[in-house]
Design a protein around this motif. Structure first.
Motif, PDB file in Angstrom:
ATOM      1  N   LEU A 116       0.863  -1.176   0.000  1.00  0.00           N
ATOM      2  CA  LEU A 116       0.000   0.000   0.000  1.00  0.00           C
ATOM      3  C   LEU A 116       0.901   1.228   0.000  1.00  0.00           C
ATOM      4  O   LEU A 116       1.793   1.350   0.846  1.00  0.00           O
ATOM      5  N   VAL A 117       0.688   2.124  -0.958  1.00  0.00           N
ATOM      6  CA  VAL A 117       1.535   3.305  -1.114  1.00  0.00           C
ATOM      7  C   VAL A 117       0.682   4.560  -1.002  1.00  0.00           C
ATOM      8  O   VAL A 117      -0.319   4.701  -1.715  1.00  0.00           O
ATOM      9  N   PHE A 118       1.079   5.467  -0.106  1.00  0.00           N
ATOM     10  CA  PHE A 118       0.472   6.790  -0.015  1.00  0.00           C
ATOM     11  C   PHE A 118       1.481   7.812  -0.521  1.00  0.00           C
ATOM     12  O   PHE A 118       2.659   7.764  -0.153  1.00  0.00           O
ATOM     13  N   ARG A 119       1.020   8.731  -1.348  1.00  0.00           N
ATOM     14  CA  ARG A 119       1.871   9.831  -1.800  1.00  0.00           C
ATOM     15  C   ARG A 119       1.245  11.138  -1.328  1.00  0.00           C
ATOM     16  O   ARG A 119       0.137  11.486  -1.707  1.00  0.00           O
ATOM     17  N   TYR A 120       1.975  11.855  -0.487  1.00  0.00           N
ATOM     18  CA  TYR A 120       1.484  13.094   0.106  1.00  0.00           C
ATOM     19  C   TYR A 120       2.227  14.288  -0.482  1.00  0.00           C
ATOM     20  O   TYR A 120       3.422  14.218  -0.740  1.00  0.00           O
ATOM     21  N   ARG A 121       1.509  15.376  -0.638  1.00  0.00           N
ATOM     22  CA  ARG A 121       2.129  16.668  -0.938  1.00  0.00           C
ATOM     23  C   ARG A 121       1.245  17.754  -0.351  1.00  0.00           C
ATOM     24  O   ARG A 121       0.043  17.779  -0.580  1.00  0.00           O
ATOM     25  N   SER A 122       1.858  18.657   0.427  1.00  0.00           N
ATOM     26  CA  SER A 122       1.092  19.654   1.155  1.00  0.00           C
ATOM     27  C   SER A 122       1.666  21.040   0.937  1.00  0.00           C
ATOM     28  O   SER A 122       2.864  21.201   0.683  1.00  0.00           O
ATOM     29  N   ALA A 123       0.814  22.058   1.075  1.00  0.00           N
ATOM     30  CA  ALA A 123       1.290  23.443   1.021  1.00  0.00           C
ATOM     31  C   ALA A 123       2.052  23.795   2.292  1.00  0.00           C
ATOM     32  O   ALA A 123       2.869  24.708   2.306  1.00  0.00           O
ATOM     33  N   GLY A 124       1.763  23.080   3.375  1.00  0.00           N
ATOM     34  CA  GLY A 124       2.438  23.343   4.648  1.00  0.00           C
ATOM     35  C   GLY A 124       3.213  22.128   5.110  1.00  0.00           C
ATOM     36  O   GLY A 124       3.365  21.139   4.393  1.00  0.00           O
ATOM     37  N   ALA A 125       3.729  22.221   6.319  1.00  0.00           N
ATOM     38  CA  ALA A 125       4.520  21.120   6.872  1.00  0.00           C
ATOM     39  C   ALA A 125       3.648  19.889   7.090  1.00  0.00           C
ATOM     40  O   ALA A 125       2.441  19.990   7.330  1.00  0.00           O
ATOM     41  N   MET A 126       4.273  18.717   7.000  1.00  0.00           N
ATOM     42  CA  MET A 126       3.590  17.454   7.254  1.00  0.00           C
ATOM     43  C   MET A 126       4.213  16.785   8.464  1.00  0.00           C
ATOM     44  O   MET A 126       5.432  16.725   8.585  1.00  0.00           O
ATOM     45  N   GLU A 127       3.365  16.289   9.327  1.00  0.00           N
ATOM     46  CA  GLU A 127       3.864  15.606  10.524  1.00  0.00           C
ATOM     47  C   GLU A 127       3.125  14.283  10.692  1.00  0.00           C
ATOM     48  O   GLU A 127       1.910  14.249  10.854  1.00  0.00           O
ATOM     49  N   PHE A 128       3.864  13.203  10.623  1.00  0.00           N
ATOM     50  CA  PHE A 128       3.316  11.867  10.859  1.00  0.00           C
ATOM     51  C   PHE A 128       3.627  11.559  12.321  1.00  0.00           C
ATOM     52  O   PHE A 128       4.693  11.041  12.649  1.00  0.00           O
ATOM     53  N   GLY A 129       2.699  11.903  13.203  1.00  0.00           N
ATOM     54  CA  GLY A 129       3.006  11.870  14.624  1.00  0.00           C
ATOM     55  C   GLY A 129       2.481  10.634  15.324  1.00  0.00           C
ATOM     56  O   GLY A 129       1.401  10.123  15.018  1.00  0.00           O
ATOM     57  N   ALA A 130       3.262  10.142  16.296  1.00  0.00           N
ATOM     58  CA  ALA A 130       2.855   9.048  17.182  1.00  0.00           C
ATOM     59  C   ALA A 130       2.296   7.867  16.408  1.00  0.00           C
ATOM     60  O   ALA A 130       1.247   7.326  16.736  1.00  0.00           O
ATOM     61  N   ASN A 131       2.988   7.456  15.349  1.00  0.00           N
ATOM     62  CA  ASN A 131       2.547   6.316  14.547  1.00  0.00           C
ATOM     63  C   ASN A 131       3.036   5.010  15.151  1.00  0.00           C
ATOM     64  O   ASN A 131       4.206   4.851  15.457  1.00  0.00           O
ATOM     65  N   ARG A 132       2.126   4.071  15.301  1.00  0.00           N
ATOM     66  CA  ARG A 132       2.492   2.734  15.772  1.00  0.00           C
ATOM     67  C   ARG A 132       1.542   1.746  15.122  1.00  0.00           C
ATOM     68  O   ARG A 132       0.447   1.492  15.606  1.00  0.00           O
ATOM     69  N   GLN A 133       1.968   1.219  13.975  1.00  0.00           N
ATOM     70  CA  GLN A 133       1.105   0.317  13.228  1.00  0.00           C
ATOM     71  C   GLN A 133       1.269  -1.109  13.747  1.00  0.00           C
ATOM     72  O   GLN A 133       2.343  -1.691  13.645  1.00  0.00           O
ATOM     73  N   ASP A 134       0.212  -1.664  14.328  1.00  0.00           N
ATOM     74  CA  ASP A 134       0.295  -3.003  14.899  1.00  0.00           C
ATOM     75  C   ASP A 134       0.299  -4.099  13.839  1.00  0.00           C
ATOM     76  O   ASP A 134       0.687  -5.228  14.116  1.00  0.00           O
ATOM     77  N   PHE A 135      -0.130  -3.770  12.617  1.00  0.00           N
ATOM     78  CA  PHE A 135      -0.243  -4.798  11.581  1.00  0.00           C
ATOM     79  C   PHE A 135       0.657  -4.545  10.374  1.00  0.00           C
ATOM     80  O   PHE A 135       0.829  -5.438   9.558  1.00  0.00           O
ATOM     81  N   LEU A 136       1.221  -3.350  10.261  1.00  0.00           N
ATOM     82  CA  LEU A 136       1.948  -3.002   9.055  1.00  0.00           C
ATOM     83  C   LEU A 136       3.313  -2.400   9.365  1.00  0.00           C
ATOM     84  O   LEU A 136       3.444  -1.559  10.249  1.00  0.00           O
ATOM     85  N   HIS A 137       4.325  -2.830   8.621  1.00  0.00           N
ATOM     86  CA  HIS A 137       5.610  -2.150   8.630  1.00  0.00           C
ATOM     87  C   HIS A 137       5.483  -0.906   7.753  1.00  0.00           C
ATOM     88  O   HIS A 137       4.641  -0.859   6.852  1.00  0.00           O
ATOM     89  N   GLN A 138       6.349   0.083   8.001  1.00  0.00           N
ATOM     90  CA  GLN A 138       6.233   1.331   7.252  1.00  0.00           C
ATOM     91  C   GLN A 138       7.589   1.818   6.765  1.00  0.00           C
ATOM     92  O   GLN A 138       8.599   1.663   7.449  1.00  0.00           O
ATOM     93  N   LEU A 139       7.563   2.405   5.585  1.00  0.00           N
ATOM     94  CA  LEU A 139       8.754   2.988   4.985  1.00  0.00           C
ATOM     95  C   LEU A 139       8.387   4.391   4.501  1.00  0.00           C
ATOM     96  O   LEU A 139       7.424   4.562   3.762  1.00  0.00           O
ATOM     97  N   TYR A 140       9.162   5.390   4.924  1.00  0.00           N
ATOM     98  CA  TYR A 140       8.927   6.777   4.522  1.00  0.00           C
ATOM     99  C   TYR A 140      10.101   7.232   3.648  1.00  0.00           C
ATOM    100  O   TYR A 140      11.266   7.066   4.016  1.00  0.00           O
ATOM    101  N   TRP A 141       9.776   7.847   2.524  1.00  0.00           N
ATOM    102  CA  TRP A 141      10.830   8.339   1.638  1.00  0.00           C
ATOM    103  C   TRP A 141      10.374   9.610   0.944  1.00  0.00           C
ATOM    104  O   TRP A 141       9.230   9.719   0.524  1.00  0.00           O
ATOM    105  N   SER A 142      11.298  10.569   0.839  1.00  0.00           N
ATOM    106  CA  SER A 142      11.017  11.812   0.119  1.00  0.00           C
ATOM    107  C   SER A 142      12.076  12.021  -0.943  1.00  0.00           C
ATOM    108  O   SER A 142      13.277  12.029  -0.633  1.00  0.00           O
ATOM    109  N   PRO A 143      11.677  12.204  -2.204  1.00  0.00           N
ATOM    110  CA  PRO A 143      12.663  12.405  -3.271  1.00  0.00           C
ATOM    111  C   PRO A 143      13.191  13.821  -3.360  1.00  0.00           C
ATOM    112  O   PRO A 143      14.168  14.071  -4.071  1.00  0.00           O
ATOM    113  N   ASP A 144      12.561  14.765  -2.655  1.00  0.00           N
ATOM    114  CA  ASP A 144      12.902  16.171  -2.880  1.00  0.00           C
ATOM    115  C   ASP A 144      13.121  16.977  -1.600  1.00  0.00           C
ATOM    116  O   ASP A 144      12.982  18.200  -1.600  1.00  0.00           O
TER     117      ASP A 144
END
Length: 270
Positions: free
Chosen positions: A28-56
């Motif tokens: 499952l892939v999410f692609r985010y882009r925002s006019a302001g800052a993005m904060e992925f806060g207090a994430n704890r996925q009990d069923f999924l591993h996560q990978l975060y990457w930004s190309p820019d």
């Protein structure tokens, strides 16, 4: 697959792409882009591993007592059920990839930075965009999984042979943009001449080491502004005084950090 967790952004576009969902081999892939800052806060996925990457841009990551930065050459990996926070600057693209399986090379890494080569980066962008078929995406997933490796922290372990010296220095500096190590010392650690390393920066990035490091520091500052005082941001990204930081920031972006923050807050209320 289901995803929970707090994500705070200004009005943002979030595109979602799922392939083989419900199976261990899905992605499952999410692609985010925002006019302001993005904060992925207090994430704890009990069923999924996560990978975060930004190309820019840079990502600021916090897990336990550790705080570090990740540049485009790397991604941030977290096994399921591990608390973490990730922050990105305004107008930055962030891919958040969710998996049920752990890449073989990351079985001993609960959380931390991982290498993302050019081919893996291309494949992430391919499956995180419209028009990619499921069979093609699942093949790409396997290739991405096979390419992910824990990131070495020692510059001599990254690029001590052949080309890639500038990339090795860039990756280590991305973890700590405030590092004041001069070019000649990096060259000595890599057992090459200062001129060779400078030429490698020009070939790889089209600019000198000093110019590249300034850009890195200011991109990192954009991630931190709004969460820490300007004096703290200046120190963390390597400036001896807040005034030197303000001058460099204004030269690069055409406005002071204070004005930048006001514009950012105004965009977040629109």
């Amino acid at each position: 697959m289901s995803v929970t967790g707090h994500i705070r952004t200004a009005p943002a576009r979030c595109d979602e792409y799922g392939y083989g969902l419900g199976r261990p081999s899905g992605i499952l892939v999410f692609r985010y882009r925002s006019a302001g800052a993005m904060e992925f806060g207090a994430n704890r996925q009990d069923f999924l591993h996560q990978l975060y990457w930004s190309p820019d841009g840079m990502l600021s990551t916090v897990y336990g007592r550790h705080s570090r930065f990740v540049g485009p050459q790397e991604a941030f990996w977290s096994e399921r059920a591990v608390n973490h926070e990730v922050r990105a600057a305004d107008r930055q693209t962030v891919y958040r990839i969710c998996l049920r399986q752990t890449p073989e090379a990351l079985t001993d890494l609960r959380i931390g930075p991982v290498e993302v080569g050019r081919e893996a980066a291309r494949l992430i962008q391919m499956i995180g965009s419209p028009g990619c078929g499921e069979s093609e995406a699942l093949i790409a997933r396997e290739q991405i999984m096979a390419a992910l490796l824990p990131s070495p922290c020692d510059v001599t372990a990254l690029g001590a042979t052949g080309h890639g010296h500038a990339l090795a220095v860039a990756r280590v500096l991305s973890h700590d943009p405030g590092d004041a190590t001069p070019l000649d010392e990096w060259a000595a650690r890599l057992h090459i001449s200062t001129k060779t390393l400078q030429r490698d920066f020009l070939r790889e990035f089209g600019m000198s080491y000093t110019h590249w490091r300034t850009g890195l520091r200011l991109r990192t500052a954009r991630v931190l502004l709004g969460t820490e005082p300007v004096t703290t941001v200046a120190r963390r990204v390597g400036y001896a005084s807040p005034s030197a930081f303000v001058m460099a920031f204004a030269k690069e972006y055409g406005l002071t950090p204070g004005r930048y923050l006001r514009n950012l807050r105004e965009s977040e209320t629109i």
